[in-house]
Design an enzyme around this catalytic site. Sequence first.
Site, PDB file in Angstrom:
ATOM      1  CE  LYS A 105      11.992   0.912  -1.315  1.00 19.20           C
ATOM      2  NZ  LYS A 105      12.675   0.763  -2.636  1.00 19.20           N
TER       3      LYS A 105
ATOM      4  CE  LYS B 210       5.395   5.972   0.506  1.00 21.53           C
ATOM      5  NZ  LYS B 210       5.794   4.527   0.873  1.00 21.53           N
TER       6      LYS B 210
ATOM      7  CG  LEU C 246      -1.727  -1.124   1.107  1.00 23.81           C
ATOM      8  CD1 LEU C 246      -2.410  -1.469   2.711  1.00 23.81           C
ATOM      9  CD2 LEU C 246      -3.002  -0.949   0.241  1.00 23.81           C
ATOM     10  N   PRO C 247       0.178   2.259  -0.425  1.00 28.71           N
ATOM     11  CG  PRO C 247      -1.009   3.829  -1.826  1.00 28.71           C
ATOM     12  CD  PRO C 247      -1.124   2.442  -1.007  1.00 28.71           C
TER      13      PRO C 247
ATOM     14  CB  THR D 292       8.329   1.817   1.093  1.00 31.13           C
ATOM     15  OG1 THR D 292       8.712   1.319  -0.203  1.00 31.13           O
ATOM     16  CG2 THR D 292       9.657   2.831   1.472  1.00 31.13           C
TER      17      THR D 292
HETATM   18  P1  NAD Z   1       0.145   2.468  -6.378  1.00 32.14           P
HETATM   19  O1  NAD Z   1      -0.395   3.484  -5.655  1.00 32.14           O
HETATM   20  O2  NAD Z   1       0.391   2.121  -7.641  1.00 32.14           O
HETATM   21  O3  NAD Z   1      -0.422   1.164  -5.613  1.00 32.14           O
HETATM   22  C1  NAD Z   1      -1.260   1.317  -4.454  1.00 32.14           C
HETATM   23  C2  NAD Z   1      -2.549   0.383  -4.367  1.00 32.14           C
HETATM   24  O4  NAD Z   1      -3.088   0.320  -3.278  1.00 32.14           O
HETATM   25  C3  NAD Z   1      -3.501   0.911  -5.662  1.00 32.14           C
HETATM   26  O5  NAD Z   1      -3.978   0.075  -6.439  1.00 32.14           O
HETATM   27  C4  NAD Z   1      -4.731   1.404  -4.521  1.00 32.14           C
HETATM   28  O6  NAD Z   1      -5.920   1.535  -5.099  1.00 32.14           O
HETATM   29  C5  NAD Z   1      -4.567   0.638  -3.334  1.00 32.14           C
HETATM   30  N1  NAD Z   1      -5.196   1.003  -2.139  1.00 32.14           N
HETATM   31  C6  NAD Z   1      -5.025   2.294  -1.635  1.00 32.14           C
HETATM   32  N2  NAD Z   1      -5.803   2.168  -0.349  1.00 32.14           N
HETATM   33  C7  NAD Z   1      -6.149   1.049  -0.286  1.00 32.14           C
HETATM   34  C8  NAD Z   1      -7.247   0.552   0.655  1.00 32.14           C
HETATM   35  N3  NAD Z   1      -7.745   1.199   1.883  1.00 32.14           N
HETATM   36  N4  NAD Z   1      -7.753  -0.787   0.671  1.00 32.14           N
HETATM   37  C9  NAD Z   1      -7.098  -1.613  -0.508  1.00 32.14           C
HETATM   38  N5  NAD Z   1      -6.324  -1.098  -1.566  1.00 32.14           N
HETATM   39  C10 NAD Z   1      -5.815   0.217  -1.299  1.00 32.14           C
HETATM   40  O7  NAD Z   1       1.552   2.188  -5.592  1.00 32.14           O
HETATM   41  P2  NAD Z   1       2.929   1.340  -5.771  1.00 32.14           P
HETATM   42  O8  NAD Z   1       3.702   2.120  -6.746  1.00 32.14           O
HETATM   43  O9  NAD Z   1       2.386  -0.091  -6.038  1.00 32.14           O
HETATM   44  O10 NAD Z   1       3.380   1.393  -4.393  1.00 32.14           O
HETATM   45  C11 NAD Z   1       3.276   0.621  -3.294  1.00 32.14           C
HETATM   46  C12 NAD Z   1       4.226   0.476  -2.361  1.00 32.14           C
HETATM   47  O11 NAD Z   1       5.514  -0.047  -2.885  1.00 32.14           O
HETATM   48  C13 NAD Z   1       4.460   1.958  -1.911  1.00 32.14           C
HETATM   49  O12 NAD Z   1       4.587   1.966  -0.240  1.00 32.14           O
HETATM   50  C14 NAD Z   1       5.845   2.269  -2.475  1.00 32.14           C
HETATM   51  O13 NAD Z   1       6.450   3.289  -1.737  1.00 32.14           O
HETATM   52  C15 NAD Z   1       6.465   0.952  -2.652  1.00 32.14           C
HETATM   53  N6  NAD Z   1       7.398   0.753  -3.697  1.00 32.14           N
HETATM   54  C16 NAD Z   1       6.982   1.224  -4.963  1.00 32.14           C
HETATM   55  C17 NAD Z   1       7.981   1.127  -6.006  1.00 32.14           C
HETATM   56  C18 NAD Z   1       7.686   1.499  -7.511  1.00 32.14           C
HETATM   57  O14 NAD Z   1       8.744   1.645  -8.265  1.00 32.14           O
HETATM   58  N7  NAD Z   1       6.292   1.638  -8.039  1.00 32.14           N
HETATM   59  C19 NAD Z   1       9.126   0.461  -5.744  1.00 32.14           C
HETATM   60  C20 NAD Z   1       9.599   0.191  -4.514  1.00 32.14           C
HETATM   61  C21 NAD Z   1       8.512   0.210  -3.627  1.00 32.14           C
END
Ligand code: NAD
Length: 309
Positions: free
Chosen positions: A178, A247, A70-71, A101
């Site tokens: 991380k 964030k 999740l975000p 993260t």
């Molecule tokens: P994203 O915003 O693309 O995906 C997050 C998902 O969570 C979305 O589909 C959203 O609809 C869902 N969501 C939000 N609130 C929710 C709830 N209450 N119930 C159910 N679902 C819910 O984010 P992401 O890029 O996939 O990143 C996710 C995590 O991974 C973050 O913590 C980010 O920092 C970390 N991360 C991302 C990357 C990257 O390159 N994108 C790399 C490493 C780590």
Amino acid sequence: MTNTQPTTVGFIGLGNMGSGMTRNLQAAGFPLVVNDIRREAAAELIAGGAIWATTPAEVAAASDVVITMLPTPRHVDAVVNGPQGILAGIADGGTWIDMSTSVPDVANRVRADNAHRGLHILDAPVSGMSVGAANGMLQIFIGGEAADVHRLRPVFEAMGDPERILHVGAAGTGYAVKLMINQLWFSHLVATAEVLAIGVKAGVDLDVLRASLVASPANSNFVENDVLSILDHGDYDEGFAIALACKDLGLSIDLARSVGVSAELSGLVEQIYRRAKAQYGDLAGEMTPFKLYEDLAGTELRRSVAVPA
Ligand code: NAD
């Protein structure tokens, strides 16, 4: 986890990262129960046999292991502790892995409030971008009990590079590793953008400047490899939104504050990231702060002979 009965994995958060991670879990044969606030994000998984659950509680009740991706910590808190959250459905002795993260606060509170329930809680954030999630080659940093890490290794191996699935210490240390990786990488990005913009403005050819840096003691993985997505393709990595990068930088500084270490440089990098977010929008790519320096230099920094993607 037994060898006869496949482990059912519950997965909440099917975004840029979770979509690829779940596809790989499914391809590895793990039955899936999934949830997201965007139901459409699950369409392909459901077509492949995954079960849709309407709440995180339902996910937890129907799975052996629940994963969150999740975000922010706020989202993790809501999904775990909310009225229809994971804690309302998970069995005593159940397992929750947070791969977001984040910082340890939410998990620590869950541990303290549910000590009698024997829950197994791990933090396992990842590196490798959405492309690493899609091709099952994530680097995974796990904080938690060694026995849990061993038991859950097949689940991690479905999503990550077996050579780079690292048990980094007790609960909470995965989050810390991380955040420190991202902090340093974002710092490399800003420092590299500044140096390239100044050097080019001073009349040095971009290729010559970069080659000189690569051959020097100031070389870094960023200068040698990662910057090329911008210099060759103008790609600022929209697979990771700058809002999430900000964030991460904020969480990193929170962590520094909580352990009493000053973080002046991190604070500066965070402010530069926030300026880029304000200028180019929340959904701009994580490498967009580079663009601030291109704007200052009055030119896009691009190699004359780009290597095909
Ligand atoms: P994203 O915003 O693309 O995906 C997050 C998902 O969570 C979305 O589909 C959203 O609809 C869902 N969501 C939000 N609130 C929710 C709830 N209450 N119930 C159910 N679902 C819910 O984010 P992401 O890029 O996939 O990143 C996710 C995590 O991974 C973050 O913590 C980010 O920092 C970390 N991360 C991302 C990357 C990257 O390159 N994108 C790399 C490493 C780590």
